[in-house]
Design an enzyme around this catalytic site. Sequence first.
Site, mmCIF file in Angstrom:
data_model
loop_
_atom_site.group_PDB
_atom_site.id
_atom_site.type_symbol
_atom_site.label_atom_id
_atom_site.label_comp_id
_atom_site.label_asym_id
_atom_site.label_seq_id
_atom_site.Cartn_x
_atom_site.Cartn_y
_atom_site.Cartn_z
ATOM 1 N N TYR A 124 42.997 43.985 41.140
ATOM 2 C CA TYR A 124 42.078 45.128 41.358
ATOM 3 C C TYR A 124 43.100 46.221 41.718
ATOM 4 O O TYR A 124 42.975 47.545 42.125
ATOM 5 C CB TYR A 124 41.253 45.001 42.339
ATOM 6 N N LYS A 191 43.156 29.972 44.032
ATOM 7 C CA LYS A 191 43.235 29.083 42.947
ATOM 8 C C LYS A 191 44.907 28.816 42.842
ATOM 9 O O LYS A 191 45.461 29.130 41.833
ATOM 10 C CB LYS A 191 42.800 29.805 41.731
ATOM 11 N N ASP A 224 36.595 27.713 42.579
ATOM 12 C CA ASP A 224 35.408 27.035 41.810
ATOM 13 C C ASP A 224 34.531 26.130 42.419
ATOM 14 O O ASP A 224 33.572 26.117 42.518
ATOM 15 C CB ASP A 224 35.982 26.647 40.494
ATOM 16 N N ASP A 248 35.105 39.823 45.798
ATOM 17 C CA ASP A 248 34.220 40.575 45.213
ATOM 18 C C ASP A 248 32.959 39.829 44.782
ATOM 19 O O ASP A 248 31.930 39.904 45.007
ATOM 20 C CB ASP A 248 34.927 41.403 44.023
#
Length: 362
Positions: A124, A191, A224, A248
Amino acid sequence: MTYRVTFIPGDGVGPELSEATRRVLEGTGVEFDWDVQEAGADVMDKYGTPLPEHVLDSIRRNGVAIKGPITTPVGTGFRSVNVALRKELDLFCCLRPCKSYPGVRSRYEGVDIVICRENHEDLYAGIEFEQGKPETAKLIEFMSELSGKKIREDSGVSIKPISVSGTQRIVRFAFEYARKYGRKKVTAVHKANIMKFSDGLFLATAREVAQEYGDVEFEDRIVDNLSMQLVNRPEEYDVLVLPNLYGDIVSDLCAGLIGGLGVAPGGNIGDSTAVFEATHGSAPKYRGKNKVNPMAMMFSGMLMLRYLEELDAADRLEAALAAVIAEGKSVTYDMKPTRDDPTAVGTSEVADAVIEKLQAAR
Ligand code: NAD
């Protein structure tokens, strides 16, 4: 003590939600000297920008603001006022407490998770290269040369920067919050198994910072896996700290766990400045209809009271909101069993009911 606070009504449903919130904040007995500032689509004609400099100056001066939602005009070239505020004022943390209250319609109960989302970095950061542009072709060639990996010529590219200093700041914020509010555990979300040099750096830095806070438990989760676990066992999570993009998405997931946008509050916080606002947007189709739920903004007001160290007033406001929710009578359409329930009340009637509870508790 009287607090001078920048008050931004916003646009769309913003003004009616802000008015309802102002009334309940004053109903706590805390005194405010509101510095009312207009921003958003409605001031573009007058000032040529939806975020005039004097609005930023007011927030810098007062150090704290509460704002209604502001529409991001599509196709005008203006970037989001909400994003600009976070950047201009260096509000590096988006704080989203997600707590279930009995009476809210949700598949879950007992959820009490606080999200600390990094606000400036990651995908972002706004460093993007459009497919087909000469500078994109140059970048693709350069990156292919450097990495030895082929990037398709017809690609668009978004850059994902994550820094040590940016991560230290947000992880420290999460630990300080945990300490201050008696929370037991901070979970860093990433991740890092795939993106070793961005998310991997986030994780390594989080682990280092965690060493400074031996009194708070620390763990990490791959995003995840976290998403699956939040849906299965949300009660196992306490404070989450995340880079921007995962923050987000997980914020909205957690808003869903506690009953949706109508009750999800938030704050954007920096070293010396904070702006409190609901998670939801300006819902323009309901503008002026006295229809939508002011509770998310009222809960944001409660967060502001805590930020101002008005802890007793914050607790009383939380209890009043919880009581109105539990009764289920004076609530808006979105909190009723069906959306067309004729007993649903309007925005200002919710404020009346909350003020009544505040007065009854005095
Ligand atoms: P939105 O949150 O405004 O509305 C989506 C839907 O959610 C609404 O149609 C309504 O059905 C429901 N809803 C939202 N708030 C509610 C409330 N308080 N009570 C009951 N129902 C509610 O999202 P959108 O339509 O995607 O965005 C509209 C505008 O708001 C856009 O211009 C967007 O950029 C802006 N926006 C602003 C902020 C902000 O000011 N921080 C945040 C998100 C979106």
